[in-house]
Enzyme design. Sequence first.
Site, PDB file in Angstrom:
ATOM      1  N   ARG A  53       0.839  -1.211   0.000  1.00 30.43           N
ATOM      2  CA  ARG A  53       0.000   0.000   0.000  1.00 30.43           C
ATOM      3  C   ARG A  53       0.871   1.256   0.000  1.00 30.43           C
ATOM      4  O   ARG A  53       0.547   2.246  -0.671  1.00 30.43           O
ATOM      5  CB  ARG A  53      -0.958  -0.022   1.204  1.00 30.43           C
ATOM      6  CG  ARG A  53      -2.012   1.062   1.146  1.00 30.43           C
ATOM      7  CD  ARG A  53      -3.100   0.872   2.194  1.00 30.43           C
ATOM      8  NE  ARG A  53      -2.605   1.068   3.549  1.00 30.43           N
ATOM      9  CZ  ARG A  53      -3.341   0.918   4.652  1.00 30.43           C
ATOM     10  NH1 ARG A  53      -4.615   0.550   4.565  1.00 30.43           N
ATOM     11  NH2 ARG A  53      -2.836   1.113   5.853  1.00 30.43           N
ATOM     12  N   LYS A 152      -2.533   7.110   0.944  1.00 25.72           N
ATOM     13  CA  LYS A 152      -2.384   7.422   2.371  1.00 25.72           C
ATOM     14  C   LYS A 152      -1.340   8.529   2.452  1.00 25.72           C
ATOM     15  O   LYS A 152      -0.163   8.291   2.729  1.00 25.72           O
ATOM     16  CB  LYS A 152      -1.964   6.152   3.129  1.00 25.72           C
ATOM     17  CG  LYS A 152      -2.484   6.129   4.547  1.00 25.72           C
ATOM     18  CD  LYS A 152      -2.429   4.762   5.134  1.00 25.72           C
ATOM     19  CE  LYS A 152      -2.389   4.816   6.643  1.00 25.72           C
ATOM     20  NZ  LYS A 152      -3.362   5.689   7.270  1.00 25.72           N
ATOM     21  N   GLU A 185     -16.474   5.897   5.902  1.00 27.36           N
ATOM     22  CA  GLU A 185     -15.609   5.352   6.960  1.00 27.36           C
ATOM     23  C   GLU A 185     -15.527   6.346   8.113  1.00 27.36           C
ATOM     24  O   GLU A 185     -16.186   7.387   8.094  1.00 27.36           O
ATOM     25  CB  GLU A 185     -14.217   5.053   6.400  1.00 27.36           C
ATOM     26  CG  GLU A 185     -13.518   6.270   5.802  1.00 27.36           C
ATOM     27  CD  GLU A 185     -12.115   5.968   5.283  1.00 27.36           C
ATOM     28  OE1 GLU A 185     -11.523   4.960   5.679  1.00 27.36           O
ATOM     29  OE2 GLU A 185     -11.610   6.784   4.491  1.00 27.36           O
TER      30      GLU A 185
HETATM   31  N1  PMP Z   1      -9.383   4.671   7.051  1.00 30.64           N
HETATM   32  C1  PMP Z   1      -8.501   5.654   7.258  1.00 30.64           C
HETATM   33  C2  PMP Z   1      -8.800   7.013   6.755  1.00 30.64           C
HETATM   34  C3  PMP Z   1      -7.311   5.394   7.962  1.00 30.64           C
HETATM   35  O1  PMP Z   1      -6.416   6.377   8.166  1.00 30.64           O
HETATM   36  C4  PMP Z   1      -7.066   4.099   8.463  1.00 30.64           C
HETATM   37  C5  PMP Z   1      -5.821   3.828   9.249  1.00 30.64           C
HETATM   38  N2  PMP Z   1      -4.765   3.479   8.406  1.00 30.64           N
HETATM   39  C6  PMP Z   1      -8.020   3.102   8.214  1.00 30.64           C
HETATM   40  C7  PMP Z   1      -9.168   3.420   7.507  1.00 30.64           C
HETATM   41  C8  PMP Z   1      -7.794   1.692   8.656  1.00 30.64           C
HETATM   42  O2  PMP Z   1      -6.794   1.110   7.863  1.00 30.64           O
HETATM   43  P1  PMP Z   1      -5.856  -0.037   8.404  1.00 30.64           P
HETATM   44  O3  PMP Z   1      -6.734  -1.162   8.812  1.00 30.64           O
HETATM   45  O4  PMP Z   1      -4.984  -0.369   7.249  1.00 30.64           O
HETATM   46  O5  PMP Z   1      -5.099   0.517   9.568  1.00 30.64           O
END
Ligand code: PMP
Length: 300
Positions: A53, A152, A185
Amino acid sequence: MSSQWIYLDDRFVKKEDAVVSVFDHGFLYGDGVFEGLRAYNGNIFKLHEHIERLYQSAQSIMLHLPYSKEEMEDVIVETIRRNKLETAYIRVVVSRGPGNLGLDPVNCTKPNVIVIAEPLALFPQELYQRGLKMGSVASRRNRPDVLSPQVKSLNYLNNILVKLEANQAGVDEALMLNDQGYVTEGSADNIFIVKNKKIFTPPVYLGALEGITRNAIIDLASELDYSISETPFTRHDVYTADEVFLTGTAVEVIAVVDVDGRVISDGIPGEITNHLLTEFRKIVTVDGVHCYPAEKVNAV
Ligand code: PMP
């Protein structure tokens, strides 16, 4: 003097010495990408997926990482070893690097790669027993065709603004909708709802980051024979769900028991949420990259 070692610009330095230029475009413009990972008892959960990622985020913004994926993984493992950590939160930051005050990244010739590993500040167990309050916010999720949530990036203002709104509203987490009103989310976590024993999460194209915990939970739920699907839904579906929960590297799996003042079911974490959390905690120490074979620890 701190005993913490930070990986910065090709070497390990003490925390006090881990400083970056004020001309770094990561600082000036949020121009860069990052990852947040977690090590459980010397096991880095889904290291390959996080690296993948990170490289996809970098590719999307034309940021060329100076290391191969394998080298990047080695740096992360070494950071944990140097800090003698087994259970840790790990932050990887790659910024565009120092340039000048002009916006044009062409002036930034060397990206800055930073890896920080710290003892994990666990979410209080009480929160898992109580569940979170969530509130929908006025700010919409970045449109994927403007700044894709899949990148990200160091520009997390969209998420920070919704967190501020949640704080103002006195709730634990923000519920972000897209510009059409579909649920996307939380500020830093993915959302799931359970209805009639079926589990749903929004497709990422609506505007959610493809969370690595989210994907792990989709796999886990299928293995446990739950029906789970990626389906668009609205706030109404959340308000009337039997269970609501969030997933993320930091929170793992955590129940939401109140959304915009609507109490979800009987207001306590649901059975399926608890089941998934229990099973998730069993796989995190198994399903990843083990960075602590005993002989290597002793060699440090
Ligand atoms: N959505 C956002 C906006 C985030 O910053 C994160 C944290 N990385 C997540 C979802 C959850 O992702 P992950 O399970 O990869 O930590």
